[in-house]
Design an enzyme around this catalytic site. Structure first.
Site, short mmCIF file in Angstrom:
data_model
loop_
_atom_site.label_atom_id
_atom_site.label_comp_id
_atom_site.label_asym_id
_atom_site.label_seq_id
_atom_site.Cartn_x
_atom_site.Cartn_y
_atom_site.Cartn_z
N ASP A 1 0.86 -1.18 0.00
CA ASP A 1 0.00 0.00 0.00
C ASP A 1 0.90 1.24 0.00
OD1 ASP A 1 -2.40 1.58 0.42
OD2 ASP A 1 -1.77 1.77 2.50
N ASP B 1 -2.00 -0.63 5.88
CA ASP B 1 -2.40 -0.07 7.18
C ASP B 1 -3.90 0.05 7.36
OD1 ASP B 1 -2.63 2.15 5.27
OD2 ASP B 1 -2.87 3.43 7.05
#
Length: 274
Positions: free
Chosen positions: A10, A216
């Site tokens: 990410d 996250d």
């Protein structure tokens, strides 16, 4: 058969700092991956237009995945086999997994009377800057979407569940990210795109690949859950998401790119690369 590593990461809040989008703390680990010829695949909610600029800053040469798994972009000079039958866009071959954005815009507009949200389509560049902290140029690039439509969700969690149920009947899902709820095709998922690309690498190099996924937020759960090395990068603004069925998840001590680097370096040691 040789075993090697492929990293899927990410961006916002993970490789990039949540507040200022810097990646200074990750540069050394990124260089290590490049030196060891370990692919680092960006797997993000960001757009194609955003990734073109960011890849220059990161000196990124590997494939990338945009808009929460909506499409995989593979450089045209990639050695990966079986990509030349894919759609060509500029210097890349594209494997897409969902409908075009216009369909999602029309769908979101039809639901505005029943739910409290602001669609990306309705935001000016300046309004998006206010919501995200992006600079003007980056905000403009973020608005150039192809496969997803983000919503600023102002309604309740219960209302979001009703929306998800309503959309599911039409083959669309609403996935919550760090800042937005993203409308996309039901088959668009970071994990689906990750597994498709991992298979492409295996088909080409005939190697036993070990995948590492770092993220996250809620929209990273799928890819983290399905990775061989699952990593949750600690966030300064929310608690770590739960990864169902996985009891071997690494949760970094540090936030954002510093935590990302800690996890990369740990994996390189554990897998015998350094």
């Amino acid at each position: 058969m040789t075993t090697t590593l492929i990293v899927f990461t990410d961006l916002d809040g993970t490789l990039l700092d949540h507040f200022d989008y810097a990646f200074t703390d990750a540069e050394a680990a990124l260089f290590s991956l490049k030196t060891l010829a370990i692919p680092c695949v960006l797997n993000t909610s960001k757009t194609y237009a955003e990734l073109l600029e960011l890849r220059l800053a990161l000196r990124h040469k590997d494939p990338f995945i945009i808009e929460n798994g909506a499409a995989v972009y593979i450089p045209a000079n990639s050695p990966l086999v079986n990509i030349h039958d894919l759609e060509r866009r500029g210097d890349f071959y594209v494997q897409s997994f969902g409908p075009k954005r216009q369909h999602l815009i029309e769908l979101s507009q039809s639901m505005k009377s029943r739910y409290d949200f602001i669609s990306y389509h309705d935001l000016s560049t300046e309004q998006l800057m206010e919501h995200t902290g992006l600079d003007y140029q980056t905000a403009e690039l973020s608005l150039q979407r192809d496969f997803t439509e983000p919503l600023i969700w102002n309604d309740s969690n219960a209302a979001l569940e009703r929306l998800r149920h309503e959309l599911a009947a039409q083959g669309i899902k609403a996935q919550k990210g760090g800042r937005f709820v993203h409308l996309m095709g039901a088959q668009c998922d970071k994990a689906v795109a990750m597994n498709w690309l991992k298979q492409a690498y295996q088909d080409t190099f005939h190697e036993d690949l070990k995948s590492m996924a770092l993220g996250d937020g809620e929209n990273d759960v799928g890819m983290i859950c399905e990775a061989d090395i699952p990593v949750v990068v600690r966030s300064p603004v929310h608690v770590p998401p739960e990864i169902p069925g996985r009891y071997d998840v690494w949760i970094t001590d540090s936030y954002g790119p510093k935590g990302w680097s800690e996890a990369i370096n740990k994996a390189l040691v554990n897998e015998g690369f350094i």
